[in-house]
Design an enzyme around this catalytic site. Structure first.
Site, PDB file in Angstrom:
ATOM      1  N   ARG A  74       1.010  -1.153   0.083  1.00 34.35           N
ATOM      2  CA  ARG A  74       0.006  -0.072   0.141  1.00 34.35           C
ATOM      3  C   ARG A  74       0.789   1.341  -0.014  1.00 34.35           C
ATOM      4  NH1 ARG A  74      -2.616   2.824   4.781  1.00 34.35           N
ATOM      5  NH2 ARG A  74      -3.764   4.751   3.430  1.00 34.35           N
ATOM      6  N   HIS A 118      -2.708  11.161   0.434  1.00 36.88           N
ATOM      7  CA  HIS A 118      -2.416  10.829   1.958  1.00 36.88           C
ATOM      8  C   HIS A 118      -1.910  12.110   2.431  1.00 36.88           C
ATOM      9  CE1 HIS A 118      -0.825   7.464   4.672  1.00 36.88           C
ATOM     10  NE2 HIS A 118      -0.304   8.789   5.271  1.00 36.88           N
ATOM     11  N   GLU A 163      -7.476   8.343   6.099  1.00 38.39           N
ATOM     12  CA  GLU A 163      -7.570   9.281   7.278  1.00 38.39           C
ATOM     13  C   GLU A 163      -8.111  10.594   7.118  1.00 38.39           C
ATOM     14  OE1 GLU A 163      -3.992   8.672   9.740  1.00 38.39           O
ATOM     15  OE2 GLU A 163      -4.374   6.528   9.898  1.00 38.39           O
ATOM     16  N   ASN A 292      -7.382   1.881   9.792  1.00 42.28           N
ATOM     17  CA  ASN A 292      -6.093   2.024  10.596  1.00 42.28           C
ATOM     18  C   ASN A 292      -6.369   1.972  12.183  1.00 42.28           C
ATOM     19  OD1 ASN A 292      -5.268   2.344   7.886  1.00 42.28           O
ATOM     20  ND2 ASN A 292      -5.015   4.627   8.167  1.00 42.28           N
ATOM     21  N   TYR A 294      -4.315   2.145  15.998  1.00 45.25           N
ATOM     22  CA  TYR A 294      -3.153   2.353  16.502  1.00 45.25           C
ATOM     23  C   TYR A 294      -3.311   2.346  18.102  1.00 45.25           C
ATOM     24  CZ  TYR A 294      -0.661   3.547  12.486  1.00 45.25           C
ATOM     25  OH  TYR A 294      -0.302   3.373  11.058  1.00 45.25           O
ATOM     26  N   GLU A 362      -3.542  -0.197   8.224  1.00 46.68           N
ATOM     27  CA  GLU A 362      -2.489   0.292   8.733  1.00 46.68           C
ATOM     28  C   GLU A 362      -2.559  -0.164  10.347  1.00 46.68           C
ATOM     29  OE1 GLU A 362      -1.368   4.702   9.286  1.00 46.68           O
ATOM     30  OE2 GLU A 362      -1.920   4.727   7.184  1.00 46.68           O
TER      31      GLU A 362
HETATM   32  O1  IFM Z   1       2.597   7.908   9.913  1.00 52.91           O
HETATM   33  C1  IFM Z   1       1.189   7.845  10.034  1.00 52.91           C
HETATM   34  C2  IFM Z   1       0.463   7.765   8.751  1.00 52.91           C
HETATM   35  O2  IFM Z   1       0.942   8.631   7.732  1.00 52.91           O
HETATM   36  C3  IFM Z   1      -1.082   7.610   8.945  1.00 52.91           C
HETATM   37  N1  IFM Z   1      -1.563   6.823   9.990  1.00 52.91           N
HETATM   38  C4  IFM Z   1      -0.485   6.970  11.187  1.00 52.91           C
HETATM   39  C5  IFM Z   1       0.860   6.712  10.994  1.00 52.91           C
HETATM   40  C6  IFM Z   1       1.483   6.788  12.412  1.00 52.91           C
HETATM   41  O3  IFM Z   1       1.177   8.010  12.774  1.00 52.91           O
END
Ligand code: IFM
Length: 450
Positions: A74, A118, A163, A292, A294, A362
């Site tokens: 990706r 992006h 995002e 995504n 985190y 992600e």
């Molecule tokens: O690096 C970023 C990415 O560009 C978008 N999602 C989160 C990642 C980590 O912060």
């Protein structure tokens, strides 16, 4: 762990974070070039001017991808490399760069997953209002059609936006990201025009009439957890959820904006930038959605930072997200809570039962490097999150680790390293970390099992 046959294992990157060559071969400046030049905007004064020099080292990077054994890669296209002014004249050298990349991926059986946006809006379009300006949505659709015409013989997975929360709220309300604005109304218009641009882009690419193409969008999804079960904290968690998740997912998959936005935004609620026909454009049927993940957000009720409602920025919604649970944290300070990935996946499906198939597009982390790049914390993180993804009862089609390489981590500059591969920014030498070898062996084992 076992995943269904055909499950795609991949890694992800984005253009501004790795390419460098910011002024080469006709590329025009993007809002991130401008923002990074503002003193104090990015840690250490770092910029994406050279980054991981992927523009020159792409062949070596593809070799590393191939050795890793991934099914899919990706990456994103830099809008201003293809259209230096954002619209009008096409820069063929920009398209040629992505053509070489796509062909080499295909020759090596790595499927390209292309993202069109992006966060790197051409500066020329920001000068005309950026995403506050409704016209930007149409210019985005024209750009999408141009890239699609050029590359759809090699690419079949097309993601419009990555995002959009970050490119609207973080960029136009918080000002932590380009273009560094701190606004109320403008940020809400940016949300809407990004979504409109997404819908128009899907329409314009579908209108090219190429068979076998799939279109989707990538959303960051942090489940919100109230820190207590008091009605005030629970209501704060709802507001946070509307801000980060539902103002995107409700119009995309449910045909309406969250009704809570009216009371959340009070004085800012002049939504005249929303036109009657827009929701049906935004709600184009999609072939996949990328998620995504985190971290989760632990939310408490709090006073607004700005007491005058008319002067509030769009993220000033009376919540405090600074309270952290007593768990391990990554180098970014983010709590490590793999179960949040299960919740993010199941929440989305529960709210929208007709959701298309999902990819985790992600997931990854930063930990301080140790001698010999033995990043065992990252290995544990990835293994636990992959298990959490598997635990969700949804139609999950793939998992992409963020990121292939260390790269420009936006306002943090080069301080935080997300790569499976270490990059020495002095020499641009690439050194696979232990997690790279772990992920390679993991993927191999998955293939043998399926
Ligand atoms: O690096 C970023 C990415 O560009 C978008 N999602 C989160 C990642 C980590 O912060």
């Amino acid at each position: 762990m076992s995943f269904p046959a055909g499950f795609r294992w991949g890694v992800a990157t984005s253009a501004y974070q790795i390419e460098g060559a910011a002024a080469l071969d006709g590329r025009g400046p993007s809002i991130w070039d401008t923002f990074a030049a503002v003193p104090g905007a990015v840690a250490n004064g770092d910029t994406g001017e050279v980054a991981a020099d992927h523009y020159h080292r792409w062949a070596e990077d593809v070799r590393l991808l191939v050795d890793l054994g991934v099914d899919a890669y990706r990456f994103s296209v830099s809008w201003s490399r293809v259209l230096p002014e954002g619209r009008g004249k096409v820069e063929q050298r920009g398209l040629d760069f992505y053509r070489r990349l796509v062909d080499t991926l295909r020759d090596n059986d790595v499927e390209p997953f292309l993202t069109l946006y992006h966060w790197d809006l051409p500066q020329a379009l920001e000068d005309e209002g950026g995403w506050r300006n409704r016209d930007t949505a149409g210019w985005f659709a024209d750009y999408a059609a141009t890239v699609h015409e050029a590359l759809s013989d090699g690419v079949s997975k097309w993601t419009t936006l990555n995002e959009p929360y970050c490119s609207s709220v973080v960029g136009y309300a918080e000002g932590r990201h380009a273009p560094g604005a701190r606004e109320g109304h403008g940020a809400l218009a940016a949300v809407h025009h990004l979504l409109l641009g997404h819908g128009l882009a899907v329409q314009s690419m579908r209108a090219n009439g190429v068979a076998g193409q799939e279109f989707g969008i990538v959303l960051n999804q942090s489940p919100t957890v109230p820190v207590t079960d008091s009605p005030a904290d629970v209501a704060a968690a709802v507001r946070q959820d509307v801000l980060l998740r539902r103002q995107f997912t409700d119009p995309l998959f449910g045909g309406e904006y969250p009704p809570e936005m009216e009371s959340m935004y009070g004085a800012l609620t002049d939504f005249s930038f929303r036109h009657d026909e827009d929701l049906s454009i935004i709600g184009q049927p999609l072939d996949y959605v990328g998620l995504n993940y985190y971290y989760r957000l632990h939310v408490a009720d709090a006073p607004h930072r700005e007491p005058d409602p008319a002067k509030r920025t769009a993220h000033d919604i009376g919540v405090d997200t600074s309270q952290l649970p007593n768990v391990q944290r990554t180098g970014m300070g983010w709590p490590v809570e793999p179960e949040g990935l299960t919740t993010a996946l199941t929440d989305l499906k529960a709210r929208h039962p007709h959701l298309p198939p999902i990819y985790v597009t992600e997931n990854g982390c930063v930990f301080p490097d140790t001698e010999g790049f033995l990043d065992n914390d990252r290995i544990t993180f990835l293994r636990d999150h992959i298990a959490a993804a598997q635990a969700a009862d949804v139609d999950l089609r793939g998992y992409f680790c963020w990121s292939l390489l260390d790269n420009f981590e936006w306002a943090h500059g080069y301080k935080h390293r997300f790569g499976l591969i270490h990059v020495d920014y002095q020499t641009q030498e690439r050194t696979p970390r232990a997690s790279y070898h772990w992920y390679r062996d993991f993927i191999k084992a998955q293939r043998q099992d399926s």
